[in-house]
Write a protein that holds these residues in place. Sequence first.
Motif, PDB file in Angstrom:
ATOM      1  N   ASN A 162       0.803  -1.230   0.000  1.00  0.00           N
ATOM      2  CA  ASN A 162       0.000   0.000   0.000  1.00  0.00           C
ATOM      3  C   ASN A 162       0.834   1.277   0.000  1.00  0.00           C
ATOM      4  OD1 ASN A 162       0.963   0.320   2.604  1.00  0.00           O
ATOM      5  ND2 ASN A 162      -1.047   0.331   3.589  1.00  0.00           N
ATOM      6  N   GLU A 163       2.169   1.149  -0.091  1.00  0.00           N
ATOM      7  CA  GLU A 163       3.008   2.340   0.045  1.00  0.00           C
ATOM      8  C   GLU A 163       2.781   3.355  -1.070  1.00  0.00           C
ATOM      9  OE1 GLU A 163       7.242   1.710  -0.124  1.00  0.00           O
ATOM     10  OE2 GLU A 163       7.008  -0.164  -1.240  1.00  0.00           O
ATOM     11  N   SER A 164       2.464   2.884  -2.277  1.00  0.00           N
ATOM     12  CA  SER A 164       2.222   3.836  -3.353  1.00  0.00           C
ATOM     13  C   SER A 164       0.941   4.635  -3.107  1.00  0.00           C
ATOM     14  CB  SER A 164       2.131   3.107  -4.698  1.00  0.00           C
ATOM     15  OG  SER A 164       1.100   2.134  -4.681  1.00  0.00           O
ATOM     16  N   GLN A 165      -0.094   3.999  -2.524  1.00  0.00           N
ATOM     17  CA  GLN A 165      -1.325   4.705  -2.211  1.00  0.00           C
ATOM     18  C   GLN A 165      -1.165   5.598  -0.980  1.00  0.00           C
ATOM     19  OE1 GLN A 165      -1.106   1.426  -2.640  1.00  0.00           O
ATOM     20  NE2 GLN A 165      -2.486   0.806  -4.301  1.00  0.00           N
ATOM     21  N   ARG A 166      -0.379   5.143  -0.011  1.00  0.00           N
ATOM     22  CA  ARG A 166      -0.198   5.899   1.228  1.00  0.00           C
ATOM     23  C   ARG A 166       0.700   7.119   1.029  1.00  0.00           C
ATOM     24  NH1 ARG A 166      -4.008   4.152   4.337  1.00  0.00           N
ATOM     25  NH2 ARG A 166      -3.628   2.451   5.830  1.00  0.00           N
ATOM     26  N   ALA A 167       1.551   7.084   0.022  1.00  0.00           N
ATOM     27  CA  ALA A 167       2.580   8.113  -0.133  1.00  0.00           C
ATOM     28  C   ALA A 167       1.990   9.520  -0.164  1.00  0.00           C
ATOM     29  CB  ALA A 167       3.404   7.852  -1.389  1.00  0.00           C
ATOM     30  N   GLN A 168       0.937   9.711  -0.934  1.00  0.00           N
ATOM     31  CA  GLN A 168       0.354  11.048  -1.050  1.00  0.00           C
ATOM     32  C   GLN A 168      -0.320  11.482   0.248  1.00  0.00           C
ATOM     33  OE1 GLN A 168       0.935  13.122  -3.555  1.00  0.00           O
ATOM     34  NE2 GLN A 168       2.188  11.474  -4.437  1.00  0.00           N
ATOM     35  N   VAL A 169      -0.941  10.530   0.943  1.00  0.00           N
ATOM     36  CA  VAL A 169      -1.556  10.839   2.245  1.00  0.00           C
ATOM     37  C   VAL A 169      -0.490  11.293   3.231  1.00  0.00           C
ATOM     38  CG1 VAL A 169      -2.838   9.878   4.195  1.00  0.00           C
ATOM     39  CG2 VAL A 169      -3.448   9.219   1.852  1.00  0.00           C
ATOM     40  N   VAL A 170       0.618  10.560   3.272  1.00  0.00           N
ATOM     41  CA  VAL A 170       1.710  10.900   4.186  1.00  0.00           C
ATOM     42  C   VAL A 170       2.338  12.229   3.786  1.00  0.00           C
ATOM     43  CG1 VAL A 170       3.972  10.174   5.032  1.00  0.00           C
ATOM     44  CG2 VAL A 170       2.151   8.474   4.722  1.00  0.00           C
ATOM     45  N   LEU A 171       2.486  12.439   2.499  1.00  0.00           N
ATOM     46  CA  LEU A 171       3.087  13.680   2.016  1.00  0.00           C
ATOM     47  C   LEU A 171       2.263  14.895   2.460  1.00  0.00           C
ATOM     48  CD1 LEU A 171       5.368  14.924   0.344  1.00  0.00           C
ATOM     49  CD2 LEU A 171       3.894  14.721  -1.673  1.00  0.00           C
ATOM     50  N   ARG A 172       0.946  14.778   2.402  1.00  0.00           N
ATOM     51  CA  ARG A 172       0.096  15.890   2.851  1.00  0.00           C
ATOM     52  C   ARG A 172       0.271  16.156   4.339  1.00  0.00           C
ATOM     53  NH1 ARG A 172      -3.636  13.641  -0.901  1.00  0.00           N
ATOM     54  NH2 ARG A 172      -4.685  12.466   0.757  1.00  0.00           N
ATOM     55  N   LYS A 173       0.392  15.100   5.110  1.00  0.00           N
ATOM     56  CA  LYS A 173       0.617  15.266   6.543  1.00  0.00           C
ATOM     57  C   LYS A 173       1.926  16.021   6.796  1.00  0.00           C
ATOM     58  CE  LYS A 173      -1.847  11.130   8.189  1.00  0.00           C
ATOM     59  NZ  LYS A 173      -2.730  11.837   9.155  1.00  0.00           N
ATOM     60  N   LEU A 174       2.946  15.655   6.063  1.00  0.00           N
ATOM     61  CA  LEU A 174       4.246  16.301   6.223  1.00  0.00           C
ATOM     62  C   LEU A 174       4.195  17.760   5.773  1.00  0.00           C
ATOM     63  CD1 LEU A 174       6.424  13.334   4.934  1.00  0.00           C
ATOM     64  CD2 LEU A 174       6.462  14.253   7.263  1.00  0.00           C
ATOM     65  N   GLN A 175       3.503  18.025   4.676  1.00  0.00           N
ATOM     66  CA  GLN A 175       3.378  19.400   4.194  1.00  0.00           C
ATOM     67  C   GLN A 175       2.534  20.259   5.132  1.00  0.00           C
ATOM     68  OE1 GLN A 175       1.912  18.448   0.252  1.00  0.00           O
ATOM     69  NE2 GLN A 175       3.929  18.780  -0.694  1.00  0.00           N
ATOM     70  N   ASP A 176       1.681  19.609   5.931  1.00  0.00           N
ATOM     71  CA  ASP A 176       0.883  20.326   6.928  1.00  0.00           C
ATOM     72  C   ASP A 176       1.651  20.553   8.226  1.00  0.00           C
ATOM     73  OD1 ASP A 176      -1.258  20.533   5.226  1.00  0.00           O
ATOM     74  OD2 ASP A 176      -2.294  18.754   5.999  1.00  0.00           O
ATOM     75  N   GLY A 177       2.917  20.113   8.244  1.00  0.00           N
ATOM     76  CA  GLY A 177       3.755  20.362   9.422  1.00  0.00           C
ATOM     77  C   GLY A 177       3.731  19.281  10.477  1.00  0.00           C
ATOM     78  N   GLU A 178       3.298  18.079  10.113  1.00  0.00           N
ATOM     79  CA  GLU A 178       3.247  17.000  11.096  1.00  0.00           C
ATOM     80  C   GLU A 178       4.605  16.296  11.201  1.00  0.00           C
ATOM     81  OE1 GLU A 178       0.067  14.250  10.967  1.00  0.00           O
ATOM     82  OE2 GLU A 178      -1.475  15.759  10.529  1.00  0.00           O
ATOM     83  N   ILE A 179       4.778  15.612  12.319  1.00  0.00           N
ATOM     84  CA  ILE A 179       5.966  14.791  12.551  1.00  0.00           C
ATOM     85  C   ILE A 179       5.575  13.346  12.264  1.00  0.00           C
ATOM     86  CG2 ILE A 179       7.619  13.978  14.265  1.00  0.00           C
ATOM     87  CD1 ILE A 179       7.111  16.664  15.748  1.00  0.00           C
ATOM     88  N   VAL A 180       6.215  12.741  11.288  1.00  0.00           N
ATOM     89  CA  VAL A 180       5.895  11.376  10.872  1.00  0.00           C
ATOM     90  C   VAL A 180       7.108  10.491  11.125  1.00  0.00           C
ATOM     91  CG1 VAL A 180       5.220   9.873   8.972  1.00  0.00           C
ATOM     92  CG2 VAL A 180       4.270  12.191   9.130  1.00  0.00           C
ATOM     93  N   ALA A 181       6.910   9.421  11.891  1.00  0.00           N
ATOM     94  CA  ALA A 181       7.980   8.451  12.138  1.00  0.00           C
ATOM     95  C   ALA A 181       7.714   7.211  11.300  1.00  0.00           C
ATOM     96  CB  ALA A 181       8.044   8.083  13.618  1.00  0.00           C
TER      97      ALA A 181
END
Length: 268
Positions: A143-162
């Motif tokens: 699912n990494e290809s589908q999740r990538a854009q979701v995670v990218l938006r979180k990062l662009q919104d200033g979130e901390i992703v581990a």
Amino acid sequence: MVIRRYNPIAMLSSSVFTPFPRQQFYRCPFPIFTQSLQPFPSLLSSTLPRHFTLSFYSNTAQTSTADTPDELHHQPSNSKQSPLKPGLYLVGTPIGNLEDITLRALRVLKSADVILSEDTRHSGKLLHYYNIKTPLLSYHKFNESQRAQVVLRKLQDGEIVALISDAGTPCISDPGMELAKLCADKNIPVVPIPGPSAVVTALSASGLPTNEFSFVGFLPKHNSSRKERLILSANESATQIFFIPPHKLSQFLEEAAAIFGSVSWLGR
């Protein structure tokens, strides 16, 4: 021919491969090392000695028989520590013993807005052990290809992703490489949090030369491609590291022995 698992010891005879119950092993592949290779007969005529070292990891989290000390769960306060900046944090996690994790890794996992994990049930055990309440989000090869854009938006919104893998350092033959590249392309900070690595851990205790080595990783699934890769490896003199799933171990040993020639076995 002897192969020693970290816990407990297992033996293989020179002619019969003893099957290992899959549930005994940790959810990471076996790092397999080759060094001083005897070349493929049709390529070179020299007869150099060959050695294999196979390294195994226990599936059981190995902690002391005593109660877990409070110090393992308590992170000392440090007023000089700066709060984490938004970005993608690549966090190394234990490869067999839950205590093999750094204080910095625990701080990042506690401070993150979300933790990306290969198997949320597996990683949940680690978080429960250290009383970490950060939400988990599955992130694996399917699912990494589908999740990538979701995670990218979180990062662009200033979130901390581990990002963590089931065991060891993420992005090394594990999901995350493409996400890290995507973040780099978008100028999003990618912060490695050093920690356990199956490759380096087993190599350091193998007894084989460590001044020069190559990481092969997983071999191709198709027979012809896999044998072509092994033929290339037969020409190498430096220590080589392969990732072999438990159920493919016997097949790898048979194919490697046929291509590399006479083999003597070492184990760690």
